[in-house]
Write an enzyme that holds these catalytic residues in place. Structure first.
Site, PDB file in Angstrom:
ATOM      1  N   GLY A 191      -1.776   3.146 -55.733  1.00 32.00           N
ATOM      2  CA  GLY A 191      -2.280   1.807 -55.447  1.00 32.00           C
ATOM      3  C   GLY A 191      -3.686   1.633 -55.983  1.00 32.00           C
TER       4      GLY A 191
ATOM      5  CG  ASN B 162      -6.448  -5.039 -44.843  1.00 36.57           C
ATOM      6  OD1 ASN B 162      -7.339  -4.399 -44.297  1.00 36.57           O
ATOM      7  ND2 ASN B 162      -6.682  -5.839 -45.871  1.00 36.57           N
TER       8      ASN B 162
ATOM      9  CE  LYS C 214      -9.617  -3.162 -42.140  1.00 31.29           C
ATOM     10  NZ  LYS C 214      -9.532  -2.228 -43.270  1.00 31.29           N
TER      11      LYS C 214
END
Length: 300
Positions: A7, A101, A182
């Site tokens: 990635g 995320n 988060k």
């Protein structure tokens, strides 16, 4: 140990270039490529405005049997498709570290790679990929890793090289708690900034909306064993928005460039967890549907 990064987006490129420039052995894995190809040149723009040129070696999926460490930094919705190609091919001794995320792929990873050391992490490092060969480091942040299974607990040795490369890295025995914290910040900042098409600092003009979203989410957070009052969550979100006032969230950038967002693994994950215990989140549901509607105009 060689760091293989899957990635090469903003965070993946940031980690790769910083690890390489501090003496670590790094390469990029392209699971779509059947043959090894030339190295990938990358210019790293440092926080002080200086530049560093790096050559990142690239390997194909044919080389995965030799991997000693896999750091997955794809978009969260790309994690499972990317790793599916490695099931049964990756050595059982190779640790897999997820850094993305949102939440959700961890459960799939535990099922499909049960013998590998498995870890996950969160980072608040700031990066912007200006083009495929130019990455800009936009802000210092904290990076935390923790284990997903027993085998993963033996890889705290990954922390020193990361700390040396990034300025901060640490081990957490409560990594799921850090992921949730988060997640909450992302679930409010990202959809709102994406819908308003504005940088993070715009949240100061929408305090009532932020407060209402936090208030609605609070029963789910209590169910997840968080004890802070609603006001504390609001303060954290406004502080992050203020510290990153000029930055555009990843979700805003995805919509601006007509890319698939991570909403299914951010707000979508919250909605799934709430549904399991009978909690309704109509405001968050509305945000989710609005983002999905915008997505549907350019994705299939």
């Amino acid at each position: 140990m060689q760091w293989t990064i899957l990635g090469a987006g903003a965070i993946g490129s940031l980690f790769a270039t910083h690890l390489l420039r501090t003496g670590q052995d790094v390469n990029l894995l392209d699971t779509r490529c059947a043959r090894q190809h030339a190295s990938h040149p990358m210019m790293l723009e440092l926080l002080d405005g200086s530049f560093c040129m790096c050559e990142l070696p690239c390997i194909s999926h044919q080389a995965v049997s030799d991997l000693t460490l896999l750091l997955v930094t794809t978009k969260v919705w790309q994690v499972i498709p990317a790793l599916e190609a490695l099931v049964g091919k990756l050595p059982h001794s190779c640790p897999i570290v997820l850094l993305h995320n949102g939440m959700g792929p961890e459960e799939w990873l535990l099922t499909h790679f049960p013998q590998n050391p498995l870890l996950t992490g969160v980072t608040s490092c700031g990066a912007f990929k200006k083009d495929p060969h130019h990455i800009k480091h936009t802000g210092l942040g904290e990076t935390w890793l923790g284990a997903l299974n027993e085998a993963g607990t033996h890889y705290q040795s990954l922390i020193p090289p990361l700390a040396n490369a990034l300025g901060h890295a640490a081990w957490s025995d409560q990594i799921r708690e850090r992921q949730w914290r988060k997640l909450v910040v992302n679930a409010i900042i990202n959809p709102l900034t994406a819908l308003y098409n504005q940088p993070n600092g715009m949240l100061s003009e929408h305090q009532a909306e932020v407060n209402a979203l936090c208030e609605e989410l609070h029963p789910l957070l209590i169910a997840e064993s968080f004890t802070e009052p609603v006001t504390a969550w609001c303060e954290v979100i406004f502080k992050v928005a203020e510290q990153t006032a000029q930055n555009y969230s990843s979700m805003q950038q995805d919509l601006a460039h007509q890319r698939k967002t991570e909403i299914d693994y951010i707000t979508g994950y919250l909605l799934q967890q709430a549904e399991k215990i009978g909690i309704k989140l109509p405001l968050h549901q509305d945000l989710y549907l609005k983002i999905k509607k915008l997505e549907s105009t350019f994705t299939t």
